[in-house]
Design a protein around this motif. Structure first.
Motif, PDB file in Angstrom:
ATOM      1  N   ARG A 288     -50.746 -26.590 -53.654  1.00 61.05           N
ATOM      2  CA  ARG A 288     -49.330 -26.313 -53.451  1.00 61.05           C
ATOM      3  C   ARG A 288     -48.617 -26.202 -54.795  1.00 61.05           C
ATOM      4  NH1 ARG A 288     -47.038 -27.814 -48.206  1.00 61.05           N
ATOM      5  NH2 ARG A 288     -45.043 -27.703 -49.293  1.00 61.05           N
ATOM      6  N   PRO A 289     -47.651 -25.292 -54.922  1.00 55.24           N
ATOM      7  CA  PRO A 289     -46.879 -25.225 -56.174  1.00 55.24           C
ATOM      8  C   PRO A 289     -46.101 -26.512 -56.395  1.00 55.24           C
ATOM      9  CG  PRO A 289     -45.880 -23.854 -54.462  1.00 55.24           C
ATOM     10  CD  PRO A 289     -47.205 -24.291 -53.938  1.00 55.24           C
TER      11      PRO A 289
ATOM     12  N   TRP B 215     -49.758 -44.713 -58.286  1.00 55.89           N
ATOM     13  CA  TRP B 215     -49.272 -44.108 -57.048  1.00 55.89           C
ATOM     14  C   TRP B 215     -50.121 -42.902 -56.631  1.00 55.89           C
ATOM     15  CZ3 TRP B 215     -48.169 -38.981 -57.437  1.00 55.89           C
ATOM     16  CH2 TRP B 215     -47.936 -38.474 -58.717  1.00 55.89           C
ATOM     17  N   ALA B 216     -50.868 -42.311 -57.591  1.00 65.10           N
ATOM     18  CA  ALA B 216     -51.611 -41.070 -57.334  1.00 65.10           C
ATOM     19  C   ALA B 216     -52.933 -41.376 -56.648  1.00 65.10           C
ATOM     20  CB  ALA B 216     -51.831 -40.307 -58.638  1.00 65.10           C
ATOM     21  N   THR B 217     -52.857 -41.886 -55.420  1.00 68.53           N
ATOM     22  CA  THR B 217     -54.048 -42.196 -54.646  1.00 68.53           C
ATOM     23  C   THR B 217     -54.634 -40.928 -54.045  1.00 68.53           C
ATOM     24  OG1 THR B 217     -52.779 -42.537 -52.621  1.00 68.53           O
ATOM     25  CG2 THR B 217     -53.093 -44.450 -54.070  1.00 68.53           C
ATOM     26  N   ARG B 218     -55.862 -41.021 -53.595  1.00 65.59           N
ATOM     27  CA  ARG B 218     -56.521 -39.869 -52.983  1.00 65.59           C
ATOM     28  C   ARG B 218     -55.720 -39.344 -51.793  1.00 65.59           C
ATOM     29  NH1 ARG B 218     -61.833 -37.781 -52.792  1.00 65.59           N
ATOM     30  NH2 ARG B 218     -62.342 -39.280 -54.417  1.00 65.59           N
ATOM     31  N   GLN B 219     -55.251 -40.248 -50.955  1.00 65.76           N
ATOM     32  CA  GLN B 219     -54.518 -39.832 -49.764  1.00 65.76           C
ATOM     33  C   GLN B 219     -53.196 -39.154 -50.141  1.00 65.76           C
ATOM     34  OE1 GLN B 219     -53.642 -43.025 -47.045  1.00 65.76           O
ATOM     35  NE2 GLN B 219     -52.743 -41.674 -45.499  1.00 65.76           N
ATOM     36  N   GLU B 220     -52.461 -39.783 -51.068  1.00 74.85           N
ATOM     37  CA  GLU B 220     -51.170 -39.244 -51.455  1.00 74.85           C
ATOM     38  C   GLU B 220     -51.309 -37.891 -52.147  1.00 74.85           C
ATOM     39  OE1 GLU B 220     -46.894 -39.281 -52.166  1.00 74.85           O
ATOM     40  OE2 GLU B 220     -48.318 -39.967 -50.644  1.00 74.85           O
ATOM     41  N   VAL B 221     -52.283 -37.769 -53.035  1.00 72.98           N
ATOM     42  CA  VAL B 221     -52.468 -36.519 -53.773  1.00 72.98           C
ATOM     43  C   VAL B 221     -52.969 -35.415 -52.844  1.00 72.98           C
ATOM     44  CG1 VAL B 221     -53.789 -35.424 -55.634  1.00 72.98           C
ATOM     45  CG2 VAL B 221     -52.770 -37.682 -55.962  1.00 72.98           C
ATOM     46  N   GLY B 222     -53.818 -35.764 -51.886  1.00 72.85           N
ATOM     47  CA  GLY B 222     -54.242 -34.773 -50.905  1.00 72.85           C
ATOM     48  C   GLY B 222     -53.070 -34.244 -50.099  1.00 72.85           C
TER      49      GLY B 222
ATOM     50  N   SER C  60     -60.158 -34.012 -49.267  1.00 73.53           N
ATOM     51  CA  SER C  60     -60.867 -35.019 -50.050  1.00 73.53           C
ATOM     52  C   SER C  60     -62.113 -34.429 -50.706  1.00 73.53           C
ATOM     53  CB  SER C  60     -61.259 -36.196 -49.150  1.00 73.53           C
ATOM     54  OG  SER C  60     -61.891 -37.212 -49.890  1.00 73.53           O
ATOM     55  N   GLN C  61     -62.782 -33.527 -49.989  1.00 74.30           N
ATOM     56  CA  GLN C  61     -63.950 -32.872 -50.566  1.00 74.30           C
ATOM     57  C   GLN C  61     -63.574 -32.017 -51.774  1.00 74.30           C
ATOM     58  OE1 GLN C  61     -66.316 -30.570 -47.793  1.00 74.30           O
ATOM     59  NE2 GLN C  61     -67.314 -29.413 -49.435  1.00 74.30           N
TER      60      GLN C  61
ATOM     61  N   ALA D  32     -43.947 -33.572 -50.158  1.00 68.37           N
ATOM     62  CA  ALA D  32     -44.183 -32.124 -50.060  1.00 68.37           C
ATOM     63  C   ALA D  32     -43.330 -31.498 -48.962  1.00 68.37           C
ATOM     64  CB  ALA D  32     -45.667 -31.861 -49.799  1.00 68.37           C
ATOM     65  N   GLY D  33     -43.336 -32.071 -47.759  1.00 64.71           N
ATOM     66  CA  GLY D  33     -42.557 -31.523 -46.657  1.00 64.71           C
ATOM     67  C   GLY D  33     -43.036 -30.137 -46.253  1.00 64.71           C
ATOM     68  N   ASP D  34     -42.169 -29.407 -45.543  1.00 62.69           N
ATOM     69  CA  ASP D  34     -42.495 -28.063 -45.065  1.00 62.69           C
ATOM     70  C   ASP D  34     -41.780 -26.976 -45.867  1.00 62.69           C
ATOM     71  OD1 ASP D  34     -44.172 -28.952 -43.027  1.00 62.69           O
ATOM     72  OD2 ASP D  34     -42.484 -29.264 -41.652  1.00 62.69           O
ATOM     73  N   SER D  35     -41.218 -27.334 -46.997  1.00 63.62           N
ATOM     74  CA  SER D  35     -40.453 -26.351 -47.761  1.00 63.62           C
ATOM     75  C   SER D  35     -41.371 -25.315 -48.385  1.00 63.62           C
ATOM     76  CB  SER D  35     -39.642 -27.049 -48.857  1.00 63.62           C
ATOM     77  OG  SER D  35     -40.510 -27.706 -49.770  1.00 63.62           O
TER      78      SER D  35
END
Length: 611
Positions: free
Chosen positions: A208-209, A246-253, A260-261, A503-506
């Protein structure tokens, strides 16, 4: 004279700075075989320009009368301009805005500002439409940065093109990447949309940008958790490590849209054996925090031990201001205005207001933010707008007075220095011009006002002083290597990294350069008919209930334009993209700026609706 061969260099705002040769007056361009970087090849932007110069082009000034630009004599045009300048300077030189652009990278362009200095100091422009934030961020990492020559990619084992679409914006780098791959290097590519560069990559990922910072922080954290660590002097590591938790795998994904892959694939790519070279693109740093993004990518390369080794390093842009000698064209302005939002600034300018605007070699109607304010002002009688250009650009066509000037292949001898490689090159005129150069035009105005000319006469001593640098190494006729720093000096400084917002839907508007255009030149069609094309992924189109080739309205908090939707596989979620430079696109971009007056062209949220 007709058979004279001219050796010169392309001055387009492009990282490659091709060396070329041409017969006097001809448009048949041939790349210089003895050029150490471009090696006999020139891209079609230069050949298109020389072809265009042989075709119809404006060679007579034009004045807006009754809402229409009509040709006028040179004497009348110069008299109008000189009269406007004289009367305005008498009240206050700051009432004149002198705005130059980066349509070409001739080093002598800076000497045109001497015109302002001689007349008491106009209002000038500051800030960047391009790489200001990224360059600032990287300057904070090291007191002195090593220059990574593009040829050094041949020593890389892993080449990561992070948002850098080299196949369309850096074409001479492509053969080096191909050679590196043939020698066993692996190429990874990160971007928000499908491009020609995907064909060069062994692995490619779409994100995502605006989520690059989160991905960079995640990779740094994983390197540290995996036992990696810095090599060399550094400061601020402990604070940096705490700031990226804060940059966990879940959050960054969630923020990037990567699985995750895919995160594992990118991590495996950057941590494999051998030096990593990371070549970062310009568009992703054109937003608030763009400087921090570059520092985080810089930190990743440092943590991997690739920062100061052959074949490794973080590469964004070279210091193209390094060859400029001190003392030339300094203190030329009494006041500064932000370049990216010149329209809103002009509208609100007081103490004193601006009465005369002179745009030279720039096209703010298609390139700046908050352009509605600029368009509104250009429809008035005051301030009076003048445009100096070789073509009738969107800005020229809306000005009150247009004066044609010579493009760079017809301008006096000068120099060009790439912001990519290390070559300093002489440029020469390859044909006679039907129009004066900017320098000669400005000197003519000074004479009419009773001042001694100062612009053209400064060219020769400037070039002579630049070429007197004792570190220059001659490599071919009119070409020298410039002595960039060959190693980093001082302790590496880690940044602090705040969390990235949701991120949201924007949808983020992404406006990349077109392959055959330079800074928007050559793609200025207005949003009529099917002129503007906006692209979404199938997923986003389905979510919004839109279909391929449907007419749509694209709206931001600052404006609305209309065009056609194209549904395109491979576009990242949250991305709506169209080419930059098209007249009307920047109506969607508001007047937000970074603290250093750099642009936020990559930080615009839009909505699409069917028509």
């Amino acid at each position: 004279m007709s058979t004279l061969k001219i050796l010169s260099a392309c001055a387009f705002d492009c990282p490659d700075a091709c060396g070329f040769e041409v017969r006097w007056g001809s448009s048949q361009v041939r790349g210089r075989d003895d050029h150490p970087y471009t090696r006999g090849f020139v891209c079609r932007k230069l050949t298109k320009l020389l072809d265009a110069l042989e075709g119809p082009r404006p060679t007579q000034p034009m004045l807006r009368e009754g809402g229409v630009l009509n040709p006028i004599s040179w004497d009348r045009a110069l008299s109008i301009l000189a009269g406007r300048i004289e009367s305005t300077v008498k009240r206050d030189p700051r009432r004149i805005l002198w705005g130059t652009g980066s349509g070409n990278l001739l080093m002598t362009n800076c000497l045109l500002d001497l015109f302002s200095q001689r007349l008491g100091g106009f209002t000038g422009l500051a800030g960047s439409l391009c790489g200001g934030e990224g360059g600032h961020g990287l300057s904070l990492s090291y007191p002195v940065r090593r220059h990574v020559p593009p040829e050094e990619v041949l020593e890389s084992r892993r080449i990561l093109l992070w948002g850098r679409n080299v196949a369309e914006t850096n074409v001479h780098f492509v053969p080096l990447i191909a050679r590196a791959r043939a020698m066993g290097a692996k190429v990874g590519y990160l971007d928000v949309r499908p491009t020609r560069t995907h064909g060069l990559a062994d692995a490619a990922w779409t994100l995502r940008p605006g989520s690059d910072l989160a991905l960079g922080a995640f990779l740094c954290g994983e390197v540290l958790r995996g036992g990696g660590g810095p090599v060399g002097e550094f400061r601020g590591l402990e604070e940096f490590e705490g700031s990226i938790r804060w940059a966990t795998r879940q959050e960054v994904g969630r923020l990037t849209g990567l699985s995750s892959q895919e995160l594992d694939e990118i991590l495996q790519f950057v941590t494999s054996d051998g030096p990593l070279s990371l070549w970062a693109g310009w568009a992703m740093q054109r937003r608030q925090g763009g400087d921090l993004l570059m520092r985080v990518l810089d930190s990743l390369v440092f943590l991997l031990g690739s920062q100061d080794v052959p074949g490794g390093g973080m590469v964004f842009s070279a210091d193209d201001g390094a060859p400029f000698p001190p003392g030339f064209a300094q203190n030329c302005f009494s006041r500064l205005a932000p370049r990216p939002v010149v329209g809103p600034w002009l509208k609100g300018a007081q103490d004193p207001p601006v009465e005369l605007v002179i745009f030279s070699r720039c096209n703010p109607v298609t390139q700046t933010q908050g352009v509605e304010d600029l368009l509104e002002l250009m429809d008035r009688e005051d301030p009076f707008f003048v445009c100096l250009d070789w073509r009738l650009s969107a800005t020229a066509s809306r000005s009150h007075l247009f004066i044609p000037v010579a493009p760079f292949p017809e301008q006096p001898d000068g120099l060009v220095f790439s912001y990519w490689h290390d070559l300093l090159q002489v440029t020469r005129p390859v044909r006679r011009s039907p129009c004066p150069s900017e320098a000669d035009l400005l000197d003519s105005i000074l004479r009419m006002l009773g001042f001694d000319p100062c612009v053209r006469g400064s060219f020769e001593p400037f070039v002579r002083q630049v070429l007197s640098n004792p570190g220059l190494v001659p490599v071919a006729e009119g070409i020298w290597r410039f002595p960039h720093p060959d190693r980093n000096r001082g302790a590496f400084s880690f940044p602090l990294v705040p969390p990235v917002g949701p991120a949201g839907d924007s949808l983020t508007l992404v406006t990349p350069h077109r392959f055959d255009a330079v800074n928007g030149g050559g793609c200025e069609s207005w949003a009529e008919g099917d002129g503007l094309v906006f692209r979404l992924s199938p997923r986003e189109a389905s979510r919004l209930g839109l279909r391929d080739r449907q007419r749509v309205a694209v709206r931001s908090p600052w404006g609305e334009v209309r065009g056609v939707l194209r549904v395109e596989e491979g576009v990242a979620p949250g991305t709506c993209w169209t080419h930059s430079g098209q007249r009307g696109v920047n109506l969607l971009v508001g007047p937000q700026l970074t603290d250093r007056w750099n642009c936020c062209l990559s930080q615009v949220e839009v909505e699409l609706r069917p028509l």
